[in-house]
Design a protein around this motif. Structure first.
Motif, mmCIF file in Angstrom:
data_model
loop_
_atom_site.group_PDB
_atom_site.id
_atom_site.type_symbol
_atom_site.label_atom_id
_atom_site.label_comp_id
_atom_site.label_asym_id
_atom_site.label_seq_id
_atom_site.Cartn_x
_atom_site.Cartn_y
_atom_site.Cartn_z
ATOM 1 N N LYS A 422 0.824 -1.209 0.000
ATOM 2 C CA LYS A 422 0.000 0.000 0.000
ATOM 3 C C LYS A 422 0.855 1.255 0.000
ATOM 4 O O LYS A 422 0.529 2.252 -0.655
ATOM 5 C CB LYS A 422 -0.936 0.000 1.213
ATOM 6 C CG LYS A 422 -2.003 1.103 1.141
ATOM 7 C CD LYS A 422 -3.077 0.916 2.193
ATOM 8 C CE LYS A 422 -4.214 1.917 1.988
ATOM 9 N NZ LYS A 422 -5.322 1.717 2.959
ATOM 10 N N ASN A 425 3.041 1.558 -3.878
ATOM 11 C CA ASN A 425 2.050 0.866 -4.700
ATOM 12 C C ASN A 425 2.271 1.002 -6.199
ATOM 13 O O ASN A 425 1.446 0.559 -6.991
ATOM 14 C CB ASN A 425 0.632 1.331 -4.341
ATOM 15 C CG ASN A 425 0.449 2.824 -4.521
ATOM 16 O OD1 ASN A 425 0.984 3.430 -5.439
ATOM 17 N ND2 ASN A 425 -0.336 3.423 -3.632
ATOM 18 N N HIS A 440 -0.051 -1.811 -7.741
ATOM 19 C CA HIS A 440 -0.720 -2.835 -6.943
ATOM 20 C C HIS A 440 -2.149 -2.993 -7.452
ATOM 21 O O HIS A 440 -2.803 -2.026 -7.824
ATOM 22 C CB HIS A 440 -0.723 -2.431 -5.469
ATOM 23 C CG HIS A 440 -1.059 -3.538 -4.523
ATOM 24 N ND1 HIS A 440 -2.336 -4.051 -4.398
ATOM 25 C CD2 HIS A 440 -0.287 -4.238 -3.658
ATOM 26 C CE1 HIS A 440 -2.331 -5.020 -3.492
ATOM 27 N NE2 HIS A 440 -1.097 -5.160 -3.022
#
Length: 540
Positions: A422, A425, A440
């Motif tokens: 996160k 990403n 991601h």
């Protein structure tokens, strides 16, 4: 004259035989700017797992473990060889456990990396045999600055060296005799996480005597010869003290804990290199040492000091070339940072030990793609409940399929990897005529879990296989494309999901429409583990 020629030809023949011998056993070789491990005369990529410290102390304890290893698609097991078990009495050797491990590994079609738990294991000398431990007068231990002994054999004792040396030579002779033809044992780790605790240096009388002497010429000559290539941390210490080329340890490197650590690193390295050289003189398969990584806020003596760490890499290399490379053990989240440090002088990367957590499979794939590592190995590999469901096995399946392509591409600038979560990403890779933006999977707003507080780690490997054509494999990624040629757009010509069967690509599904977001991206969702073959093109 005839005798001279005959001797010359005999020497050439002997050297040729020795070269052929070395080439036919497991060895390291350069390919481009990277290093390959060659096993049975073919490139070999280690899909490894390290056993817990006591799991291989009997074949009974191993019986339930073997199926787990194959279920996770391992091709290599890292397992200790214990000095205390192979030489329980001085000069009385027992290699039955070693033989049983080799024979069972062959049956399971697995290779072995033996970890020599000799003089040191996690700094301590816990695996030295009882006859060594009980005779401290002959086999002395380190002392701290309060003259207190610790269960760490001092590297300054010739008796300590010779005892370890003798056992290791017997082990290597046995491995050569028992396994040279099959090459089940492919590498040796010499000792384990060497380091000095709880003080930065040893204060045993033998150590004090060495500390008061001049810095060995061997070390000084090495750092002078390699002055422009030294790692910055070591270079700055030497520079701060005036680049001195003679004097005792404090005179050359200054007074302080940093010099204590350099001093110990030199003697640990010399000891370990003598062990490795003796083993290689018998059976020259690759040998390496591993390091317990230090936390930045800790001072020497507060972590296992003087081990084969990046800031001491030059000292360890100066100590001899019998050790092929230094390797990191990861219980530290700074994966990229440490790997960058271990590879900054062009050395190969092998990760023999990584905490077996949920991030390990993805870090392993990244190491193989980005650093072109020769292998990866989580620790306590046998600890899983259901091996068939492990993400590591799914990642290793991808690596297994791609290994011929990975090894063919190694060192050619045609391969890379990404590691995403996160906080990190997105990552950009330039390859061929294109710029690839990896993100991601959860960056897509409609993805399940996109609003989760923590995103699972994801990773991918990308390999250029022809002009405009690439393999992308991994899990939890979405990729968009940009042409590096001015005024041209990049588009997807074709995307196939597939697999390798007998090293040949087989298309399972052709992706388009929703699967490529109408030609906008390539996607492998979190929880999916795929290889996709993509062909790009450019248009005005």
């Amino acid at each position: 004259m005839v005798n001279i020629l005959r001797n010359k030809f005999l020497l050439i023949a002997l050297l040729t035989m020795q070269f052929a011998f070395c080439q036919n056993i497991t060895h390291l070789q350069k390919k481009g700017n990277k290093t390959q491990l060659i096993v049975n005369q073919k490139p070999f990529l280690i899909r490894g797992g390290e056993l817990g410290n006591s799991s291989a102390t009997s074949m009974e304890s191993m019986e339930t473990i073997w199926p787990k290893l194959t279920d996770m698609n391992l091709n290599t097991v890292l397992t200790p060889v214990y000095w205390e078990l192979i030489e329980p009495e001085e000069e009385k050797f027992d290699f039955k456990l070693v033989d049983d491990l080799i024979l069972r590994a062959r049956k399971e079609n697995l290779k072995l990396v033996f970890l020599w738990f000799g003089s040191w294991k996690n700094s301590m000398s816990s695996h030295a045999p009882a006859w060594v431990k009980l005779n401290q007068k002959k086999y002395p231990r380190v002392k701290d600055d309060q003259n207190k002994s610790h269960e760490i054999l001092t590297p300054f004792s010739e008796y300590n060296l010779q005892a370890d040396l003798n056992a290791f030579k017997k082990l290597m002779n046995h491995i050569k005799d028992f396994d040279q033809k099959e090459q089940t044992v492919i590498m040796i780790q010499v000792e384990n996480e060497i380091g000095m605790l709880p003080t930065a240096r040893d204060y045993h009388p033998l150590a004090n005597e060495a500390f008061s002497k001049e810095v060995p010429k061997e070390l000084l000559q090495y750092i002078q010869k390699n002055k422009e290539k030294l790692v910055p941390e070591f270079y700055e210490i030497w520079k701060k003290n005036g680049f001195k080329t003679s004097g005792n340890w404090a005179e050359v490197f200054g007074k302080g804990l940093h010099t204590d650590e350099i001093f110990m690193a030199w003697y640990f390295s010399k000891f370990t290199n003598q062990i490795a050289k003796a083993g290689k003189d018998i059976y020259p398969i690759p040998m390496f040492v591993n390091a317990a990584l230090n936390a930045p806020e800790k001072k020497p003596g507060q972590y296992p000091s003087a081990g084969p760490l990046p800031h001491l890499m030059d000292v360890w290399k100066a100590g001899g070339n019998a050790v092929d490379f230094l390797a990191p053990d990861f219980y530290n989240p700074s994966f990229k940072q440490w790997n960058d440090l271990f590879t900054r002088q062009g050395d190969p990367l092998f990760i023999p030990e990584h905490r077996f957590d949920e991030t390990a499979p993805f870090k392993g794939l990244y190491a193989i793609g980005h650093y072109e590592a020769i292998g990866f190995s989580p620790f306590s590999i046998e600890s899983v409940a259901d091996a068939k469901k492990e993400p590591l096995g799914k990642i290793y399946d991808l690596v297994q399929q791609l290994t011929p392509t990975i090894e063919a591409s190694k060192g050619q600038g045609k391969m890379d990897g990404v590691l995403l979560d996160k906080e990190n990403n997105a990552q950009i890779i330039k390859m061929g005529d294109y710029e690839f933006t990896f993100k991601h999977d959860y960056t897509l707003n409609w993805s399940d879990g996109a609003k989760a507080e923590v995103w699972p780690m994801s990773s991918a490997i990308i390999i250029e296989i022809a002009k405009d054509e690439f393999y992308i494999a991994g899990s939890g990624i979405v990729v968009t494309f940009k042409s590096l040629k001015e005024n041209l757009n990049a588009g997807i010509l074709k995307t196939d999901q597939g697999k390798f069967e007998n090293e040949k690509w087989k298309t399972i599904r052709h992706f388009n429409g929703d699967q490529t977001h109408q030609g906008r991206h390539l996607r492998i969702s979190v929880g999916d583990y795929e290889i996709q073959k993509i062909k790009l093109y450019t248009y005005d």
